[in-house]
Scaffold this active site. Sequence first.
Site, short mmCIF file in Angstrom:
data_model
loop_
_atom_site.label_atom_id
_atom_site.label_comp_id
_atom_site.label_asym_id
_atom_site.label_seq_id
_atom_site.Cartn_x
_atom_site.Cartn_y
_atom_site.Cartn_z
N ASP A 6 0.87 -1.17 0.00
CA ASP A 6 0.00 0.00 0.00
C ASP A 6 0.91 1.22 0.00
O ASP A 6 1.49 1.57 1.03
CB ASP A 6 -0.90 -0.02 1.24
CG ASP A 6 -1.69 1.28 1.42
OD1 ASP A 6 -1.76 2.07 0.46
OD2 ASP A 6 -2.23 1.50 2.52
N LYS A 68 2.94 11.81 -3.22
CA LYS A 68 2.12 10.92 -4.04
C LYS A 68 1.11 11.72 -4.87
O LYS A 68 0.72 11.31 -5.96
CB LYS A 68 1.39 9.92 -3.15
CG LYS A 68 0.46 8.97 -3.90
CD LYS A 68 -0.23 8.01 -2.96
CE LYS A 68 -1.27 7.17 -3.65
NZ LYS A 68 -1.93 6.22 -2.74
N GLU A 145 -7.15 0.76 -4.67
CA GLU A 145 -7.13 0.69 -3.21
C GLU A 145 -8.46 0.19 -2.62
O GLU A 145 -8.43 -0.70 -1.75
CB GLU A 145 -6.76 2.07 -2.64
CG GLU A 145 -5.29 2.41 -2.88
CD GLU A 145 -4.96 3.85 -2.57
OE1 GLU A 145 -5.86 4.59 -2.13
OE2 GLU A 145 -3.79 4.24 -2.78
N ASP A 168 -13.21 4.86 1.16
CA ASP A 168 -11.76 4.91 1.43
C ASP A 168 -11.27 6.36 1.40
O ASP A 168 -11.06 6.94 0.33
CB ASP A 168 -11.03 4.06 0.38
CG ASP A 168 -9.52 4.01 0.61
OD1 ASP A 168 -9.04 4.64 1.56
OD2 ASP A 168 -8.83 3.34 -0.18
#
Length: 568
Positions: A6, A68, A145, A168
Amino acid sequence: MIVGIDLGTTNSAVAVWRDGQSHLIPNALGEYLTPSAVSIVDGDTILVGAAAKERQSTHPRDTATVFKRYIGTSQTTRLGRMEFGAEDLSALILRSLKDDAEAFLGEPVTGAVITVPAYFNDRQRKATRRAGELAGLKVERLINEPTAAALAFGVHERAEREPFLVFDLGGGTFDVSIVEMFDGIVEVRASAGNNRLGGEDFNDCLIDLARRRIDPDGCLDGADPIALRELLRVSAERARRELSDRDNAVFSLTHDDTVFSATIGSAEFESHAETLMAQLRDPVLRSLRDSGIASEALSEIVLVGGATRMPIVRRAITRMFGRFPNASVHPDHAVALGAAVQAGLLARDAALDEIRLTDICPFTLGVDQAERDMRGNLRYGLFSPIIERNSPIPISRVNYYCTIGDGQSAIQFGIYQGEARDVSANVKLGELKIPVPPRPAGQISVECRFSYDSSGLLEVDVLVPATGLKRNLVIIDDADAMTPDEVERRRESLAALKFHPREDARNAALLARAKRCYEGFIGENRERVGQWITTFEAALDSQDDRLIRDAQAELARVLDALEGERFL
């Protein structure tokens, strides 16, 4: 050995499928979460993870976090004298996780399943793959994800489930997926999301709320803006986590020996964050519309991502669906655990023989076209969808197009990914040109077929029935593609950076934390921390394991007593 990773905006984690279940792998500090932070010391020495995170507020110009969000773009970050792209920084995180996994497993890690936000576009996914290659990993699969989280949730239960929604909300991205389980099949029905919404945005909201209170006279206006920004971010993160357990939190920072603080209440934070809360609603509605499933038909609302711990988020979800969400899966661990399940599936583990995963295409794929308006004028650059978003994959779809001009000798297709009517607002993936026989406008048609698979490969086939001529293109982003030699050169460049030995990771993190505390306190507390830093550094210089161990324990005890709960 294939592991699941992850790669998160705030924290990252690695897991492995063994003995019929997923297992998280601890890092060198014995922790399951590794902060997605990189810092440079003395110009060429790299710290990754907790040690780097501790330097965020004290050395903001030498430390990078939240990178990211920029992966797949040309934006670079300067650390000291060096420039890094987001994929270079991500590669350093991935290499650290790879090293941790190899140390824990006692064998080489050659491949990985890496998670990405469901709404990452083609460019962002390819950049993530390159980061894995730079880290020395063969990226066996990219998995969305929320899909990974659904795997962790579903495989753990091993039971058929009516459609459920995975909500999420991580540090930097927000994804929603609707998933159904039946006959051993985990089927993703629809996904939607926002790549610019996460816990960091709620931190910014807290900063905006608190800044006017802690500094009504503008005393901080003359501070170094970069250093001040990082001080505010650290304070906001601490206050936001505190608000997850209490009705009030103290937003506090120290600058130039002056303490600036204010108390923030949960209710006023929720009121100030209304705009962010509203942004959570649209992806939920889009996923329900695309799947054709009513909210009442959902069996569960499963929470994933550290930011879902916030009471204001949980209250918003409860109001949105008229029921309490399911918080049975660990919000920070589920994605890595699910990635390990996918790794087990790829390795054909016998314990997963009865499980099959079907995913969807998160974005619409199509070509540009021209259309005539009501006055007969041609409008160019309009998007013509071929594979609609949330179509199950693998998939193959075809559309037909014809010439628009008399005597036209070729048709050129621009290939795009996105949802906008004008292709200029979408992501261009490539282009393909095919000759056609010159005829009056509209008399020559061509067949354009898109085929898309679970690995993210898009194949475009164009056929001219009148001549039998065919053209084929497998989409490669030429602007970003790297040859094997280029991959190796960049990998060697990253490898040339000096790293602290693995056994020193705990000491480096503790020392960085102590130095941050020294800057964060004043008076007797600062003096006390300074004395313990001197003692600890002397123990490190002695290279005596016993002295280092004792000094390490004592310094950690002193810092814990001063700071209370530690927030990374």
